[in-house]
Scaffold this active site. Structure first.
Site, PDB file in Angstrom:
ATOM      1  N   TYR A   1      13.526  26.076  35.870  1.00 54.25           N
ATOM      2  CA  TYR A   1      14.822  25.610  36.387  1.00 54.25           C
ATOM      3  C   TYR A   1      15.502  24.710  35.363  1.00 54.25           C
ATOM      4  O   TYR A   1      14.860  23.857  34.758  1.00 54.25           O
ATOM      5  CB  TYR A   1      14.638  24.833  37.702  1.00 54.25           C
ATOM      6  CG  TYR A   1      15.299  25.553  38.844  1.00 54.25           C
ATOM      7  CD1 TYR A   1      16.691  25.583  38.952  1.00 54.25           C
ATOM      8  CD2 TYR A   1      14.557  26.264  39.778  1.00 54.25           C
ATOM      9  CE1 TYR A   1      17.315  26.290  39.957  1.00 54.25           C
ATOM     10  CE2 TYR A   1      15.169  26.972  40.790  1.00 54.25           C
ATOM     11  CZ  TYR A   1      16.558  26.983  40.877  1.00 54.25           C
ATOM     12  OH  TYR A   1      17.171  27.680  41.864  1.00 54.25           O
TER      13      TYR A   1
ATOM     14  N   ASP B   1      39.670  39.673  30.180  1.00 50.67           N
ATOM     15  CA  ASP B   1      38.383  40.117  30.707  1.00 50.67           C
ATOM     16  C   ASP B   1      37.972  41.342  29.899  1.00 50.67           C
ATOM     17  O   ASP B   1      38.449  42.447  30.125  1.00 50.67           O
ATOM     18  CB  ASP B   1      38.507  40.442  32.198  1.00 50.67           C
ATOM     19  CG  ASP B   1      37.185  40.905  32.806  1.00 50.67           C
ATOM     20  OD1 ASP B   1      36.234  41.169  32.041  1.00 50.67           O
ATOM     21  OD2 ASP B   1      37.114  41.003  34.046  1.00 50.67           O
TER      22      ASP B   1
ATOM     23  N   ARG C   1      21.851  42.287  32.000  1.00 57.61           N
ATOM     24  CA  ARG C   1      22.896  42.019  32.989  1.00 57.61           C
ATOM     25  C   ARG C   1      23.169  40.525  32.977  1.00 57.61           C
ATOM     26  O   ARG C   1      22.269  39.715  33.199  1.00 57.61           O
ATOM     27  CB  ARG C   1      22.439  42.430  34.381  1.00 57.61           C
ATOM     28  CG  ARG C   1      22.064  43.866  34.507  1.00 57.61           C
ATOM     29  CD  ARG C   1      22.080  44.285  35.949  1.00 57.61           C
ATOM     30  NE  ARG C   1      23.419  44.678  36.326  1.00 57.61           N
ATOM     31  CZ  ARG C   1      23.928  45.882  36.087  1.00 57.61           C
ATOM     32  NH1 ARG C   1      23.224  46.804  35.473  1.00 57.61           N
ATOM     33  NH2 ARG C   1      25.150  46.175  36.464  1.00 57.61           N
TER      34      ARG C   1
END
Ligand SMILES: *Cc1c(COP(=O)(O)O)cnc(C)c1O
Length: 418
Positions: A56, A202, A237
């Site tokens: 984390y 984008d 991804r």
């Protein structure tokens, strides 16, 4: 021939291992023409499967909320530095989980709920997150949508300018998911400047082409650039937001703590690897080969009487209007899949059919170029596509094409399939 090698998974959970293997075989045998997909390298695959997934690290390098960041900090810094160098930008945030959350972070950074955003309409080639009505971005914000001209299939920048002057958006998106032509970043920048909007490019689909010099860069025109990392850029991804120095802080605050919790560090490592690969001379060649293949496939399809939106392509993507072939996009895509050729049905501009069974088929050459196919093979692909579309329902013929397609692909290696 039975890979990917996942020995621990096979031993611990044969059911999942079998599915992974089946998917690997499917990717190996099929001619994959889905424009948003690719094959990542073995190095990228390995990086995504590391123990970095155990950690984390909410916050940013040097400013974390948990201890033990001695390794994760340099991983994230490396990925961000490589992104900055590759795209020549001031700042890179490599934490967005995927393209849609990256775009949502842009809204959080530069808009208040109810403010106006401008983007390309989804059925014209835009993305859901550019303000389309079913998306949160169209529900929570006022949205003004532009399209393409009916006669040219291209964006009409006069129309975009008129709409911007009328609607006064705070943010303008350019880019999309089904745009076969070069995006005119300087023209969008001039419009954004005129209405004092933040221009967001984008480049999810074309990031690899931009990195490889096969599409003009938005840098210097759009102060904020969002992109996925898994399409032409050929990484895992994930997503990135690139920004100039003036917009960097707002972007970072929006991603964390605004929208996300802990970054996916195994993905960050794989992004760093992919960015390293994309900085090579070999990747520049790849990017230009992708475009050469798309041009060759477009020419071969046009030769066979397929109607292409805008008449052709400048990038990796071809949008076919099947109206003249007398078949809808969905049955065509299903017949192609049966024939070992994977594509997706897509709306075409001004589509008279329903969105779940539109008139178009979207094709892309990023994945087949990674496998090593070249322009000489595109006429054969066009012939199979033509035959499969005409023969939808003729199972024997579709099976025969699938066998031939698998035979062709067997000669081209696939990373992760030994
Ligand atoms: C793919 C894509 C996205 C969304 O990416 P996801 O990772 O699927 O959320 C956003 N914008 C554009 C233009 C895209 O092509």
């Amino acid at each position: 021939m039975h890979q990917p090698p996942v020995p621990a998974l096979s031993a611990a959970d044969p059911e999942v291992a079998r599915l992974v293997e089946a998917e690997a075989r499917r990717q190996f045998e099929k001619i994959r023409l889905i424009a948003s997909e690719n094959y990542v390298s073995r190095a990228v695959l390995e990086a995504t499967g590391t123990v970095l997934t155990n950690k984390y690290s909410e916050g940013y390098a040097g400013r974390r909320y948990y201890e033990g960041q001695q390794v994760v900090d340099p991983v994230e810094t490396l990925a961000a530095d490589r992104a900055k160098r590759l795209f020549a930008v001031d700042h890179a945030n490599v934490q967005p989980y995927s393209g849609s959350p990256a775009n949502l972070a842009v809204y959080l950074a530069f808009l208040e709920p109810g403010d106006t955003v401008m983007g390309m309409a989804l059925p014209m080639g835009g993305h859901l997150t550019h303000g389309w009505n079913v998306s949160a971005t169209g529900k929570w914000f006022r949205s003004a949508q532009y399209g393409v001209r009916r006669d040219t299939g291209r964006v009409d920048l006069d129309e975009v300018r008129d709409l911007a002057l009328r609607e006064r958006p705070k943010v303008i998106f350019c880019g999309g998911t089904a745009i076969p032509r070069t995006i005119d970043f300087p023209a969008f920048a001039a419009i954004a400047r005129e209405v004092d909007a933040v221009l967001v490019a984008d480049i999810a689909h074309i990031a690899g082409l931009v990195a490889g010099g096969a599409h003009p860069s938005p840098v210097g025109h759009a102060p904020v650039i969002t992109t996925t990392t898994h399409k032409t850029l050929r990484g895992p991804r994930g997503a990135m937001i690139l920004a100039d120095a003036a917009h960097a802080k707002a972007v970072d605050k929006a991603v964390f703590p605004g929208l996300q919790g802990g970054p996916h560090n195994h993905t960050t490592a794989a992004i760093a690897v992919a960015l390293g690969e994309a900085s090579t001379e070999g990747f520049r060649t790849y990017a230009h080969d992708v475009v050469a293949n798309a041009r060759a496939l477009a020419a071969a399809l046009a030769h066979r009487g397929f109607d292409l939106v805008s008449g052709g392509t400048d990038n990796h993507l071809i949008l076919v209007d099947l109206t003249g072939k007398g078949i809808g996009g969905k049955p065509a895509a299903k017949a192609l899949d049966r024939a070992g050729i994977e594509a997706n049905y897509n709306t075409v501009p001004y589509d008279p059919r329903k969105p779940f069974d539109p008139s178009g088929l979207r094709l892309g050459t990023a994945a087949i170029t990674t496998r090593g196919l070249g322009p000489d093979q595109m006429p054969q692909l066009a012939a199979w596509i033509d035959a499969a579309v005409q023969a939808a329902g003729d199972e024997a013929l579709l099976d025969r094409i699938a066998a031939e397609a698998a035979e062709l692909m067997a000669a081209y290696p696939m990373p992760g399939w030994a």
